[in-house]
Design a protein around this motif. Structure first.
Motif, short mmCIF file in Angstrom:
data_model
loop_
_atom_site.label_atom_id
_atom_site.label_comp_id
_atom_site.label_asym_id
_atom_site.label_seq_id
_atom_site.Cartn_x
_atom_site.Cartn_y
_atom_site.Cartn_z
N SER A 123 0.82 -1.21 0.00
CA SER A 123 0.00 0.00 0.00
C SER A 123 0.86 1.27 0.00
O SER A 123 1.97 1.29 0.53
CB SER A 123 -0.92 0.02 1.23
OG SER A 123 -0.15 0.12 2.43
N ILE A 124 0.32 2.31 -0.59
CA ILE A 124 1.00 3.61 -0.62
C ILE A 124 1.08 4.14 0.81
O ILE A 124 0.06 4.26 1.50
CB ILE A 124 0.24 4.59 -1.53
CG1 ILE A 124 0.22 4.06 -2.97
CG2 ILE A 124 0.89 5.98 -1.47
CD1 ILE A 124 -0.70 4.85 -3.90
N LYS A 125 2.28 4.42 1.26
CA LYS A 125 2.48 4.84 2.64
C LYS A 125 2.13 6.31 2.84
O LYS A 125 2.00 7.08 1.88
CB LYS A 125 3.92 4.58 3.10
CG LYS A 125 4.99 5.39 2.38
CD LYS A 125 6.38 5.05 2.93
CE LYS A 125 7.52 5.55 2.08
NZ LYS A 125 7.58 6.96 1.76
N SER A 126 1.97 6.67 4.11
CA SER A 126 1.66 8.06 4.46
C SER A 126 2.95 8.75 4.88
O SER A 126 3.40 8.61 6.02
CB SER A 126 0.64 8.09 5.61
OG SER A 126 -0.52 7.38 5.27
N SER A 127 3.56 9.46 3.95
CA SER A 127 4.83 10.15 4.23
C SER A 127 4.52 11.55 4.78
O SER A 127 3.76 12.30 4.16
CB SER A 127 5.67 10.27 2.97
OG SER A 127 5.91 8.99 2.41
N PRO A 128 5.10 11.91 5.94
CA PRO A 128 4.78 13.22 6.56
C PRO A 128 4.94 14.40 5.61
O PRO A 128 4.16 15.35 5.67
CB PRO A 128 5.76 13.29 7.73
CG PRO A 128 6.08 11.87 8.06
CD PRO A 128 6.04 11.13 6.75
N SER A 129 5.94 14.35 4.73
CA SER A 129 6.19 15.49 3.85
C SER A 129 5.15 15.61 2.73
O SER A 129 5.13 16.61 2.01
CB SER A 129 7.59 15.38 3.22
OG SER A 129 7.64 14.24 2.37
N ARG A 130 4.29 14.60 2.61
CA ARG A 130 3.30 14.61 1.52
C ARG A 130 1.88 14.55 2.07
O ARG A 130 0.99 13.97 1.46
CB ARG A 130 3.58 13.43 0.58
CG ARG A 130 4.89 13.61 -0.18
CD ARG A 130 5.24 12.42 -1.05
NE ARG A 130 6.30 12.77 -2.01
CZ ARG A 130 6.83 11.91 -2.87
NH1 ARG A 130 6.42 10.65 -2.90
NH2 ARG A 130 7.77 12.29 -3.72
#
Length: 199
Positions: A123-130
Motif C-alpha cells: 500500500s502507498i504509505k503516508s509520508s509526513p512530507s506529503r
C-alpha cells in the motif's frame, strides 16, 4: 537522459550486473520506486527467501510498466512485490483514480507475460512530507485493494497501520530528515508485515 526514458541508466546498470553475474530465476522480485531502491541489504531482512531488488529512482507506475520487460519478466519470478504509486500522486498531476488506472495497466501486462506469478502490492504509505496527498493516496489504495481482491494470485499488503501512531499520524522516527524516505526502523516494520506474504 531523455524525457521519455527516465532512469534508463539505472535499468542498464541492472542489465550489466545481470550479464556479469546472472541473478537467480524464480526469485521474489521487489520493484518500484525509491522505497524499494533505498532498502539497503534487502536480502538480510528476508534471509530465508531469495529476493532480487529492482527498485529504481523515484519511479512512477508508468515507468515500472515501461521497464517491466527488462526488470521483471526476464527473471521469471515466482512473486513480484511492488511499491509504487506514491510518486504518481505526489507529482500533483495524478488523482488516486488515475494512479489506480496505471496500476491496472501494469498488473495486466505482468499477468499477460507471467500468468502464474504471485502479484503483491504494498500500500502507498503516508509520508509526513506529503500530507496534502493523503486523501488521494487513500482513494488509490482503496481502489487497488478492491481490484486485486477480484483476481487470483494477488495480495494487497497494508503497511500503513504499523507506520501510524496512536494519533493516527505517521511516526516521525521511522523517517529520514526529508520526512519521505525511511530509516531502518521503518523497514523493520515493513518486514514484519510483508514476511508472511512472501512465497
Amino acid at each position: 537522459m531523455s524525457q521519455d526514458r527516465p532512469f534508463e541508466a539505472e535499468i542498464r546498470a541492472f542489465e550489466k550486473a545481470d550479464s556479469v553475474s546472472p541473478p537467480p530465476q524464480h526469485a521474489i522480485v521487489f520493484t518500484g520506486s525509491s522505497s524499494i531502491r533505498a532498502w539497503d541489504n534487502l536480502q538480510n531482512y528476508f534471509p530465508t527467501k531469495t529476493v532480487l531488488q529492482r527498485g529504481f529512482g523515484g519511479s512512477e507506475l508508468s515507468q515500472v510498466l515501461l521497464y517491466a520487460d527488462r526488470i521483471i519478466v526476464p527473471y521469471h519470478p515466482k512473486q513480484v512485490v511492488l511499491y509504487a504509486g506514491e510518486n504518481d500522486i505526489a507529482s500533483g498531476k495524478l488523482s488516486g483514480q488515475q494512479t489506480f488506472a496505471r496500476l491496472v495497466a501494469l498488473f495486466q501486462h505482468v499477468r499477460q507475460k507471467l500468468p502464474g506469478v504471485l502479484f503483491t502490492f504494498i500500500s502507498i504509505k503516508s509520508s509526513p512530507s506529503r500530507r496534502q496527498f493523503f486523501p488521494e493516496n487513500d482513494i488509490a489504495n482503496r481502489l487497488i485493494k478492491q481490484y486485486l481482491a477480484k483476481h487470483k494470485n494477488t495480495q494487497f499488503v497494508d503497511i500503513r497501520p504499523v507506520m501510524l501512531g496512536k494519533n493516527g499520524q505517521p511516526i516521525p522516527a521511522l523517517f529520514k530528515p526529508d520526512s519521505l524516505h525511511m530509516l531502518p526502523a521503518g523497514y523493520e516494520r515493513w518486514t514484519r508485515v510483508i514476511q508472511p506474504y512472501l512465497k
